[in-house]
Structures are given as structure tokens and as C-alpha cells.
Motif scaffolding. Structure first.
Motif, short mmCIF file in Angstrom:
data_model
loop_
_atom_site.label_atom_id
_atom_site.label_comp_id
_atom_site.label_asym_id
_atom_site.label_seq_id
_atom_site.Cartn_x
_atom_site.Cartn_y
_atom_site.Cartn_z
N ARG A 10 0.84 -1.19 0.00
CA ARG A 10 0.00 0.00 0.00
C ARG A 10 0.88 1.24 0.00
O ARG A 10 1.95 1.26 0.62
CB ARG A 10 -0.93 0.01 1.22
CG ARG A 10 -1.79 -1.24 1.36
CD ARG A 10 -2.80 -1.09 2.46
NE ARG A 10 -3.89 -0.19 2.05
CZ ARG A 10 -4.95 0.06 2.81
NH1 ARG A 10 -5.06 -0.50 4.01
NH2 ARG A 10 -5.90 0.88 2.40
N GLY A 66 0.91 5.46 0.66
CA GLY A 66 0.16 6.51 1.34
C GLY A 66 0.98 7.76 1.56
O GLY A 66 2.17 7.83 1.23
N ARG A 121 3.77 0.44 2.70
CA ARG A 121 3.49 -0.58 3.70
C ARG A 121 3.37 -1.96 3.03
O ARG A 121 2.59 -2.14 2.11
CB ARG A 121 2.20 -0.28 4.47
CG ARG A 121 1.87 -1.33 5.53
CD ARG A 121 0.60 -1.01 6.30
NE ARG A 121 0.78 0.16 7.16
CZ ARG A 121 -0.14 0.59 8.02
NH1 ARG A 121 -1.29 -0.07 8.14
NH2 ARG A 121 0.08 1.66 8.76
N GLN A 170 6.69 -1.20 7.38
CA GLN A 170 6.40 0.10 6.78
C GLN A 170 7.68 0.92 6.65
O GLN A 170 8.49 0.99 7.57
CB GLN A 170 5.39 0.87 7.63
CG GLN A 170 5.01 2.24 7.06
CD GLN A 170 3.82 2.84 7.75
OE1 GLN A 170 2.69 2.35 7.65
NE2 GLN A 170 4.04 3.93 8.47
N ARG A 177 -8.99 3.62 5.01
CA ARG A 177 -7.78 4.16 4.38
C ARG A 177 -7.11 5.24 5.21
O ARG A 177 -6.01 5.68 4.88
CB ARG A 177 -8.14 4.75 3.01
CG ARG A 177 -8.57 3.73 1.98
CD ARG A 177 -8.72 4.39 0.62
NE ARG A 177 -9.07 3.42 -0.41
CZ ARG A 177 -9.16 3.72 -1.71
NH1 ARG A 177 -8.94 4.97 -2.10
NH2 ARG A 177 -9.49 2.79 -2.59
N TYR A 211 -4.08 6.05 2.85
CA TYR A 211 -3.52 5.19 1.83
C TYR A 211 -4.38 5.22 0.58
O TYR A 211 -5.61 5.25 0.66
CB TYR A 211 -3.41 3.74 2.34
CG TYR A 211 -2.32 3.58 3.39
CD1 TYR A 211 -1.00 3.34 3.01
CD2 TYR A 211 -2.62 3.68 4.74
CE1 TYR A 211 -0.01 3.22 3.95
CE2 TYR A 211 -1.62 3.56 5.70
CZ TYR A 211 -0.33 3.31 5.29
OH TYR A 211 0.65 3.21 6.24
#
Length: 205
Positions: free
Chosen positions: A26, A28, A66, A76, A161, A204
Motif C-alpha cells: 500500500r 500513502g 506498507r 512500513q 484508508r 492510503y
């Protein structure tokens, strides 16, 4: 044949991740505020005496990556930009207050645990670069000789998110010291405490 097997295993892992409705990776962004808890003994450099002043509020922003390692475990990392203002009191032949603005680029590597919306994390922070600017450079300049590796840890809440994190970062090395410059004089100063407290919000994609 070996390459085909590796590619097939990679596709199988990717398919398993998608089938489980989970994202292995992910991306972000985050932003927030911080404050520095910095302490040194009063030191005389040239014609002036300097000591640590009251904490100021800075800010931070970063890009996050992540990796999901297991159901409740993740790794992360990313790239953080930190702006940390350090305040100093001035005595001797000059009186007043000086601020040293420290700007830093850092790469944190955090191992995290998720339990519902609660997240706990800890790990090292690697410094890539840093710059300092004094509000009165002719009177005081500071070279932060702290290590290129710090330790961070904290907790946060993650809802869909969006997330909010609270963390503390420090340099747990007993030999930590800074160099103070005033005019043509300089002195190496032992740092009693240099902790960064921060809070951030982000999401994210």
C-alpha cells in the motif's frame, strides 16, 4: 526452468493476495506536527553563554510504503521530511533568544502490529540528509553531530484508508554531542536529551 518457476510462484502469491481481498503493498501520504525535547548544560562559547530554550512546534510530511507480511504483521517504510526548530537562550554579553531550524530527510523502517483499528510500531530511522539555519548566525550556529540512526516507536489508529499516529523518536547513544559555534570560537557540548514527539494524520491510496 528456474526462472519460470520463480515467475509462477510470484504470480501465485499475487493471486492469493488478491483472492483474499488484501493488498500486499500500500502507498500513502502523511503530515503532522512535532516538538523537540532538547536539553544541554549551559555552555560559554566566545563572549556568550548558551542554554536550551523552550520547545517549539515543527512539522513533518512523508510518503509511505506498507508491506503486509502476515494477517497482523506489516513492514512500513518511506521518506520523511522533518522541520524541527531548536530554541536557545543567550546570556553573557548578548541577551535574547536564538532559533536553529533543522531540516532533515529520513527513511524510517518500522515493524508494525495491527489489532483491529489499533496499530503498534517500532524500528530504526535512517537519516539521509540534514540542513540547519540559525536566526542569528553571527552569534550561534550548531552542528548536530547526532547519529545517522535513531529509534522510533509509537501507536496509532487505522480506520479504512485513514490513520492517525503518535510517535517518539530519539538517539539512545551515551556519546551524543553537538558542536556550538559563536564567531571564531567553538565548543563541543554533551547533549542530555534529544527526543522528538510527533503526531500525524494520513491516508492510503
Amino acid at each position: 526452468r528456474n526462472m519460470k518457476r520463480i515467475m509462477l510462484m510470484g504470480l501465485m502469491l499475487l493471486g492469493t493476495c488478491v483472492a483474499a481481498h488484501a493488498q500486499c503493498l500500500r502507498v500513502g501520504v502523511r503530515g503532522g506536527v512535532n516538538t523537540v525535547d532538547y536539553s544541554v548544560a549551559p555552555v560559554t562559547v566566545g563572549d556568550a553563554t548558551f542554554s536550551a530554550g523552550n520547545a517549539n512546534v515543527g512539522y513533518e510530511a512523508g510518503l509511505l510504503l506498507r508491506f503486509r507480511l502476515a494477517k497482523h504483521l506489516h513492514l512500513q517504510s518511506g521518506l520523511n521530511y522533518q522541520f524541527n526548530p531548536y530554541a536557545f537562550r543567550v546570556g553573557g554579553n548578548a541577551h535574547g533568544r536564538i532559533t536553529i531550524d533543522a531540516r532533515r530527510l529520513e527513511i524510517p523502517v518500522e515493524l508494525g502490529l495491527n489489532f483491529g483499528v489499533l496499530r503498534l510500531f517500532a524500528g530504526p530511522v535512517f537519516r539521509v540528509a540534514q540542513w540547519q539555519k540559525s536566526s542569528v548566525p553571527r552569534l550561534l550556529r550548531v552542528k548536530f553531530n547526532d547519529s545517522d540512526i535513531a529509534l522510533t516507536g509509537g501507536a496509532g489508529l487505522h480506520i479504512r484508508r485513514f490513520f492517525i499516529d503518535f510517535r517518539v523518536t530519539g538517539y539512545p547513544w551515551s556519546s551524543l554531542s553537538n558542536t556550538f559555534y559563536s564567531g571564531d570560537a567553538s565548543a563541543r557540548v554533551k547533549v542530555r536529551r534529544n527526543l522528538l514527539y510527533g503526531g500525524s494524520v494520513g491516508f492510503y491510496f
